[in-house]
Scaffold this active site. Structure first.
Site, PDB file in Angstrom:
ATOM      1  N   GLY A 184       0.820  -1.208   0.000  1.00 19.28           N
ATOM      2  CA  GLY A 184       0.000   0.000   0.000  1.00 19.28           C
ATOM      3  C   GLY A 184       0.852   1.255   0.000  1.00 19.28           C
ATOM      4  O   GLY A 184       0.607   2.198  -0.747  1.00 19.28           O
ATOM      5  N   ASP A 185       1.880   1.272   0.865  1.00 17.12           N
ATOM      6  CA  ASP A 185       2.805   2.403   0.904  1.00 17.12           C
ATOM      7  C   ASP A 185       3.565   2.539  -0.409  1.00 17.12           C
ATOM      8  O   ASP A 185       3.720   3.640  -0.952  1.00 17.12           O
ATOM      9  CB  ASP A 185       3.820   2.213   2.036  1.00 17.12           C
ATOM     10  CG  ASP A 185       3.212   2.413   3.411  1.00 17.12           C
ATOM     11  OD1 ASP A 185       2.111   2.981   3.495  1.00 17.12           O
ATOM     12  OD2 ASP A 185       3.835   2.011   4.403  1.00 17.12           O
ATOM     13  N   LEU A 186       4.061   1.417  -0.898  1.00 10.98           N
ATOM     14  CA  LEU A 186       4.891   1.453  -2.107  1.00 10.98           C
ATOM     15  C   LEU A 186       4.080   1.853  -3.332  1.00 10.98           C
ATOM     16  O   LEU A 186       4.521   2.673  -4.142  1.00 10.98           O
ATOM     17  CB  LEU A 186       5.547   0.090  -2.320  1.00 10.98           C
ATOM     18  CG  LEU A 186       6.492  -0.372  -1.201  1.00 10.98           C
ATOM     19  CD1 LEU A 186       6.909  -1.818  -1.416  1.00 10.98           C
ATOM     20  CD2 LEU A 186       7.712   0.526  -1.115  1.00 10.98           C
TER      21      LEU A 186
END
Length: 413
Positions: A184-186
């Protein structure tokens, strides 16, 4: 055979695409720092802005290198290399004014606070665009800047949960499983980078900046492949399938002598080549499995195709199977991280690079962006908290030592 020449090899340049672009990075952890680092890798001058008494807490994430008080986080470095670091207290009046001065000299600001946080500080987009109408303001958050859930807190797992990906991952007879990385962050960082580059292009042409609004939920939703259209057209709800594909067979994980391989030879062409490769070409003409449509049938795939492949693969190791398949059939070893790090092809692509961390040199992930007209990206260390405060303020704002001492005395830096 001679090495294949990459177009533009003869005209490669040390100049990078974003040379001259100034980016203010006021993000933390990964969703944001990774976006800013990608811009730095492409040549932008990225200035990481941290609170003097509360720097990015990812600096304490393992593994630590160097030992003792001098230990530095390799995790932090992997998402913050090639940046300069300054300390600014955005809650102090002088610190707010200092950021505005920096914005006047910047092209991009990247933040990953919850929507509304920058406005409460008096540093939201509407305020900052008064300082610099050309500013590209990139905001990464869990749910985006609009919608009923925009103010909710979020982590990477939040994005996986509300974006639908978590519900699809795992095995049918077990609870869903999160993807084994902070996807999700990436993903949000990657979309933020694309949006930032597009907005920069627009600012160059029109002189007007804009907000780049990227949410983790939106980013994860785009990674669910065919799940949405299967639901909207047929009412089918995607659920965990383990290593199987919802309709393509054979296409998944298969055991071999020393581990597992991915095999994706589902087309008639690849199936026939596979049968020949294992010395049983007549299998390709078996009337029960001689076409792609027949092999797609779940019962046929489980009863006929899977046992056949497992029999073939079980006689060989991963490397042997890869060598047999070569350039003809889509078959790859399912590699462990040590195997990937030591992979000659990964080395040839310069995807494991050496970066200074804590007085040592650490091997970490390189940049997947390869530009034919640009030389290899030089990689520098991540900054210590506030390491470049004096030099950046002197260079960008022309502040002398006395002015910098006054800012330090007021708690602004």
């Amino acid at each position: 055979m001679a090495d294949r020449e990459t177009p533009g090899d003869a005209a490669r340049s040390d100049r990078r695409p974003l040379d001259g672009i100034v980016v203010l990075d006021i993000t933390r952890v990964v969703a944001g720092p990774f976006c800013a680092m990608l811009l730095a890798d492409l040549g932008a001058s990225v200035i990481k802005v941290e609170h003097p008494d509360d720097p990015d807490y990812a600096r304490g994430f393992p593994p630590m290198v160097g030992g003792g008080d001098a230990g530095e986080s390799a995790f932090f470095t992997q998402f913050n290399r090639n940046k300069r670091g300054i300390s600014v207290n955005l809650k102090s009046p002088d610190g707010k004014e200092l950021l505005k001065q920096l914005v006047r000299k910047a092209d991009v600001l990247v933040e990953n606070f919850r929507p509304g946080t920058m406005d409460k500080l008096g540093l939201g987009y509407d305020e900052l665009r008064r300082c610099n109408p050309r500013l590209v303001y990139t905001a990464i958050s869990g749910f985006g800047r609009t919608g009923p859930n925009s103010s909710r807190p979020a982590f990477d797992n939040t994005g996986q949960a509300v974006g639908g990906l978590w519900s699809m991952n795992g095995y049918a007879d077990r609870p869903p499983v999160r993807v084994g990385t902070i996807i999700g962050d990436l993903a949000a960082s990657l979309y933020a980078t694309i949006g930032t580059l597009a907005a920069l292009r627009t600012a160059e042409k029109t002189g007007e900046g804009q907000v780049v609004d990227v949410s983790q939920q939106d980013s994860i939703l785009t990674l669910t492949e065919n799940a949405v259209v299967r639901y909207t057209t047929r009412g089918e709800v995607a659920s965990p399938l383990g290593n199987d594909h919802p309709f393509v067979r054979p296409y998944g994980q298969f055991p071999c002598k020393d581990g597992y391989v991915f095999f994706g030879g589902y087309t008639d062409k690849f199936w026939r080549l596979t049968c020949e490769m294992f010395g049983e070409p007549e299998v390709a003409d078996d009337p029960e499995i001689d076409t792609m449509d027949k092999r797609f049938d779940p019962d046929v795939a489980e009863r006929r195709v899977k046992p056949l492949l497992e029999r073939w693969f079980s006689a060989y190791g991963k490397a042997e199977l890869e060598a047999m398949a070569g350039d003809r059939v889509p078959l790859s070893a399912i590699k462990t991280i040590p195997e990937v790090v030591e992979d000659p092809h990964v080395a040839a692509r310069n995807m494991i690079v050496e970066v200074p961390v804590g007085g040592e040199t650490v091997r970490m992930v390189g940049s997947p962006i390869k530009l034919s007209m640009t030389g290899e990206i030089p990689l520098g260390a991540a900054p210590a908290p506030g390491q470049h405060t004096r030099s950046v303020l002197a260079e960008l704002l022309g502040l002398d030592d006395e002015a910098i001492r006054r800012l330090a005395g007021s708690g602004a830096i």
